[in-house]
Design a protein around this motif. Structure first.
Motif, PDB file in Angstrom:
ATOM      1  N   TYR A 101     -32.789  55.507  -9.630  1.00  0.00           N
ATOM      2  CA  TYR A 101     -34.114  55.032  -9.938  1.00  0.00           C
ATOM      3  C   TYR A 101     -34.631  54.062  -8.878  1.00  0.00           C
ATOM      4  N   ALA A 102     -33.732  53.261  -8.342  1.00  0.00           N
ATOM      5  CA  ALA A 102     -34.150  52.319  -7.308  1.00  0.00           C
ATOM      6  C   ALA A 102     -34.654  53.067  -6.079  1.00  0.00           C
ATOM      7  N   LYS A 103     -34.012  54.170  -5.762  1.00  0.00           N
ATOM      8  CA  LYS A 103     -34.418  54.956  -4.604  1.00  0.00           C
ATOM      9  C   LYS A 103     -35.852  55.474  -4.757  1.00  0.00           C
ATOM     10  N   GLU A 104     -36.244  55.787  -5.991  1.00  0.00           N
ATOM     11  CA  GLU A 104     -37.595  56.263  -6.273  1.00  0.00           C
ATOM     12  C   GLU A 104     -38.588  55.115  -6.448  1.00  0.00           C
ATOM     13  N   GLY A 105     -38.084  53.887  -6.462  1.00  0.00           N
ATOM     14  CA  GLY A 105     -38.956  52.727  -6.593  1.00  0.00           C
ATOM     15  C   GLY A 105     -39.372  52.410  -8.013  1.00  0.00           C
ATOM     16  N   VAL A 106     -38.647  52.944  -8.993  1.00  0.00           N
ATOM     17  CA  VAL A 106     -38.996  52.685 -10.390  1.00  0.00           C
ATOM     18  C   VAL A 106     -38.123  51.598 -11.012  1.00  0.00           C
ATOM     19  N   LEU A 165     -35.420  48.032  -9.736  1.00  0.00           N
ATOM     20  CA  LEU A 165     -34.917  47.196  -8.650  1.00  0.00           C
ATOM     21  C   LEU A 165     -33.409  47.386  -8.545  1.00  0.00           C
ATOM     22  N   LYS A 166     -32.942  47.528  -7.350  1.00  0.00           N
ATOM     23  CA  LYS A 166     -31.522  47.743  -7.110  1.00  0.00           C
ATOM     24  C   LYS A 166     -30.797  46.404  -7.063  1.00  0.00           C
ATOM     25  N   VAL A 167     -29.678  46.339  -7.753  1.00  0.00           N
ATOM     26  CA  VAL A 167     -28.824  45.151  -7.691  1.00  0.00           C
ATOM     27  C   VAL A 167     -27.419  45.586  -7.299  1.00  0.00           C
ATOM     28  N   HIS A 168     -26.732  44.710  -6.601  1.00  0.00           N
ATOM     29  CA  HIS A 168     -25.386  45.028  -6.140  1.00  0.00           C
ATOM     30  C   HIS A 168     -24.321  44.189  -6.831  1.00  0.00           C
ATOM     31  N   THR A 169     -24.724  43.052  -7.357  1.00  0.00           N
ATOM     32  CA  THR A 169     -23.767  42.168  -8.010  1.00  0.00           C
ATOM     33  C   THR A 169     -24.338  41.696  -9.340  1.00  0.00           C
ATOM     34  N   LYS A 170     -23.476  41.218 -10.208  1.00  0.00           N
ATOM     35  CA  LYS A 170     -23.959  40.730 -11.509  1.00  0.00           C
ATOM     36  C   LYS A 170     -24.830  39.491 -11.342  1.00  0.00           C
ATOM     37  N   GLU A 171     -24.651  38.770 -10.261  1.00  0.00           N
ATOM     38  CA  GLU A 171     -25.482  37.594 -10.003  1.00  0.00           C
ATOM     39  C   GLU A 171     -26.937  37.975  -9.704  1.00  0.00           C
ATOM     40  N   LYS A 186     -30.089  38.800 -13.085  1.00  0.00           N
ATOM     41  CA  LYS A 186     -31.089  37.893 -13.639  1.00  0.00           C
ATOM     42  C   LYS A 186     -32.313  37.816 -12.729  1.00  0.00           C
ATOM     43  N   GLU A 187     -32.082  37.710 -11.443  1.00  0.00           N
ATOM     44  CA  GLU A 187     -33.190  37.627 -10.485  1.00  0.00           C
ATOM     45  C   GLU A 187     -34.035  38.898 -10.517  1.00  0.00           C
ATOM     46  N   ALA A 188     -33.394  40.058 -10.592  1.00  0.00           N
ATOM     47  CA  ALA A 188     -34.125  41.327 -10.611  1.00  0.00           C
ATOM     48  C   ALA A 188     -34.953  41.465 -11.891  1.00  0.00           C
ATOM     49  N   ILE A 189     -34.373  41.081 -13.021  1.00  0.00           N
ATOM     50  CA  ILE A 189     -35.111  41.158 -14.286  1.00  0.00           C
ATOM     51  C   ILE A 189     -36.309  40.220 -14.259  1.00  0.00           C
TER      52      ILE A 189
END
Length: 70
Positions: free
Chosen positions: A1-6, A8-14, A17-20
């Motif tokens: 979904y992140a690749k389609e822009g729908v 936000l991609k996150v890589h870590t659990k930290e 919160k920022e992405a949400i």
């Protein structure tokens, strides 16, 4: 979904919160995500009108008719 822009991609659990927070409260980000979701739905789900089965049956019937003509 992140690749389609729908989403936000996150890589870590930290980063979760920022992405949400960004998706919900950062207006430019939420607008882009919304626009991309509409395009995604149009591309992959076509129309969300509850008539997918009807369209599938019509397509199958059309294929059967075409084959019986050949």
């Amino acid at each position: 979904y992140a690749k389609e822009g729908v989403a936000l991609k996150v890589h870590t659990k930290e980063e979760i919160k920022e992405a949400i927070t960004k998706a919900l409260f950062d207006e430019p980000t939420s607008k882009v995500l919304y626009k991309n979701r509409l395009r995604f739905i149009e591309r992959y789900a076509h129309v969300l009108d509850g008539n997918a089965s009807r369209r599938a049956v019509e397509s199958i019937e059309d294929l059967i008719k075409q084959r019986s003509v050949l």
